[in-house]
Design a protein around this motif. Structure first.
Motif, PDB file in Angstrom:
ATOM      1  N   PRO A 154      -2.951   0.532  -3.357  1.00  0.00           N
ATOM      2  CA  PRO A 154      -1.740   0.460  -2.541  1.00  0.00           C
ATOM      3  C   PRO A 154      -1.778   1.490  -1.421  1.00  0.00           C
ATOM      4  O   PRO A 154      -2.549   2.452  -1.469  1.00  0.00           O
ATOM      5  CB  PRO A 154      -0.613   0.753  -3.537  1.00  0.00           C
ATOM      6  N   GLY A 155      -0.928   1.318  -0.440  1.00  0.00           N
ATOM      7  CA  GLY A 155      -0.998   2.119   0.774  1.00  0.00           C
ATOM      8  C   GLY A 155      -0.519   3.550   0.716  1.00  0.00           C
ATOM      9  O   GLY A 155      -0.922   4.338   1.551  1.00  0.00           O
ATOM     10  N   ASP A 156       0.320   3.933  -0.238  1.00  0.00           N
ATOM     11  CA  ASP A 156       0.789   5.322  -0.204  1.00  0.00           C
ATOM     12  C   ASP A 156       0.347   6.085  -1.451  1.00  0.00           C
ATOM     13  O   ASP A 156       0.115   5.517  -2.509  1.00  0.00           O
ATOM     14  CB  ASP A 156       2.309   5.404  -0.007  1.00  0.00           C
ATOM     15  N   ARG A 157       0.243   7.396  -1.293  1.00  0.00           N
ATOM     16  CA  ARG A 157      -0.314   8.269  -2.333  1.00  0.00           C
ATOM     17  C   ARG A 157       0.483   8.238  -3.637  1.00  0.00           C
ATOM     18  O   ARG A 157      -0.094   8.327  -4.709  1.00  0.00           O
ATOM     19  CB  ARG A 157      -0.445   9.693  -1.816  1.00  0.00           C
ATOM     20  N   THR A 174     -13.189   3.090 -16.073  1.00  0.00           N
ATOM     21  CA  THR A 174     -13.939   2.741 -14.864  1.00  0.00           C
ATOM     22  C   THR A 174     -13.018   1.954 -13.939  1.00  0.00           C
ATOM     23  O   THR A 174     -12.469   0.926 -14.327  1.00  0.00           O
ATOM     24  CB  THR A 174     -15.180   1.896 -15.204  1.00  0.00           C
ATOM     25  N   LEU A 175     -12.842   2.449 -12.725  1.00  0.00           N
ATOM     26  CA  LEU A 175     -11.990   1.794 -11.737  1.00  0.00           C
ATOM     27  C   LEU A 175     -12.887   1.136 -10.695  1.00  0.00           C
ATOM     28  O   LEU A 175     -13.740   1.794 -10.094  1.00  0.00           O
ATOM     29  CB  LEU A 175     -11.061   2.807 -11.062  1.00  0.00           C
ATOM     30  N   VAL A 176     -12.699  -0.155 -10.506  1.00  0.00           N
ATOM     31  CA  VAL A 176     -13.434  -0.921  -9.500  1.00  0.00           C
ATOM     32  C   VAL A 176     -12.460  -1.171  -8.354  1.00  0.00           C
ATOM     33  O   VAL A 176     -11.470  -1.878  -8.526  1.00  0.00           O
ATOM     34  CB  VAL A 176     -13.941  -2.259 -10.076  1.00  0.00           C
ATOM     35  N   VAL A 177     -12.719  -0.568  -7.213  1.00  0.00           N
ATOM     36  CA  VAL A 177     -11.825  -0.709  -6.071  1.00  0.00           C
ATOM     37  C   VAL A 177     -12.293  -1.885  -5.226  1.00  0.00           C
ATOM     38  O   VAL A 177     -13.452  -1.953  -4.816  1.00  0.00           O
ATOM     39  CB  VAL A 177     -11.805   0.582  -5.222  1.00  0.00           C
ATOM     40  N   THR A 178     -11.370  -2.817  -4.994  1.00  0.00           N
ATOM     41  CA  THR A 178     -11.681  -3.963  -4.149  1.00  0.00           C
ATOM     42  C   THR A 178     -11.274  -3.641  -2.725  1.00  0.00           C
ATOM     43  O   THR A 178     -10.124  -3.289  -2.459  1.00  0.00           O
ATOM     44  CB  THR A 178     -10.943  -5.225  -4.647  1.00  0.00           C
ATOM     45  N   ALA A 179     -12.219  -3.748  -1.829  1.00  0.00           N
ATOM     46  CA  ALA A 179     -11.965  -3.533  -0.408  1.00  0.00           C
ATOM     47  C   ALA A 179     -12.481  -4.768   0.312  1.00  0.00           C
ATOM     48  O   ALA A 179     -13.675  -4.979   0.414  1.00  0.00           O
ATOM     49  CB  ALA A 179     -12.684  -2.277   0.070  1.00  0.00           C
ATOM     50  N   ASP A 180     -11.541  -5.609   0.727  1.00  0.00           N
ATOM     51  CA  ASP A 180     -12.004  -6.781   1.472  1.00  0.00           C
ATOM     52  C   ASP A 180     -11.115  -6.970   2.697  1.00  0.00           C
ATOM     53  O   ASP A 180     -10.747  -5.991   3.331  1.00  0.00           O
ATOM     54  CB  ASP A 180     -12.112  -8.026   0.585  1.00  0.00           C
TER      55      ASP A 180
END
Length: 189
Positions: A154-157, A174-180
């Motif tokens: 999400p966009g805010d801290r 384990t965190l898999v961050v999706t960046a698309d």
């Protein structure tokens, strides 16, 4: 970290061949599931599971890339001790792959995320729980044994911190961050 025994998936398949439901015994590749899935699932769910977005250009390119991968048979070699185990982030897995996250998998199968996580754990690999899971992530972690979680950040801290704390408390490590893309694709199917 204590080392645990990693199951051998080849031995498991051979040993459990009679445990495979009759309707699945003819399924020899992923493509073999498409016809039965089309008949079984509502059209919108089948379209979501089997398709991509817009004109399916990326989906077509991904399939073409996999078709270009060739396997070279090796003959006259001792293959009685095959070993597919692999290390990833300090953890040993029986297979060199896991199950990718799929949002809304509970629409395609009852308790989909939990079933995928249990299946992955039973074969010595991992399933990544999707942030778009319809099952609470705490339940996927507890009942399915999943330790991998996929998220769009999400966009805010403050929201990021709350998400990370919830994921940690649930037992994911384990965190898999999706960046698309910045805009969701149009699922025409």
């Amino acid at each position: 970290m204590a080392k645990t025994a990693v199951p051998n998936p080849v031995s498991m398949m051979r040993h459990n061949a009679s445990a495979v439901p009759r309707r699945l015994r003819g399924m020899l590749s992923l493509d073999d599931f498409e016809g039965p899935a089309r008949r079984h699932l509502p059209l919108s769910v089948f379209g979501y599971v089997s398709g991509g977005v817009e004109d399916d250009v990326t989906l077509s390119e991904n399939r073409a890339a996999f078709r270009r991968i060739g396997l070279r048979p090796r003959v006259l070699r001792d293959v009685s001790r095959r070993d597919l185990t692999t290390q990833l982030f300090g953890q040993e897995y029986a297979l060199p792959f896991g199950i990718a996250p799929m949002g809304f998998s509970a629409l395609a199968a009852f308790d989909g995320d939990v079933v995928l996580a249990k299946g992955a754990r039973a074969t010595g690999t991992f399933a990544i729980c999707s942030a778009a899971s319809l099952t609470p992530l705490e339940r996927v972690a507890a009942d399915g044994g999943s330790r991998w979680f996929q998220s769009y950040i999400p966009g805010d801290r403050d929201r990021i911190a709350a998400l990370l704390e919830r994921v940690r408390r649930a037992g994911f490590d384990t965190l898999v961050v999706t960046a698309d893309v910045p805009v969701a694709g149009n699922r025409e199917n």
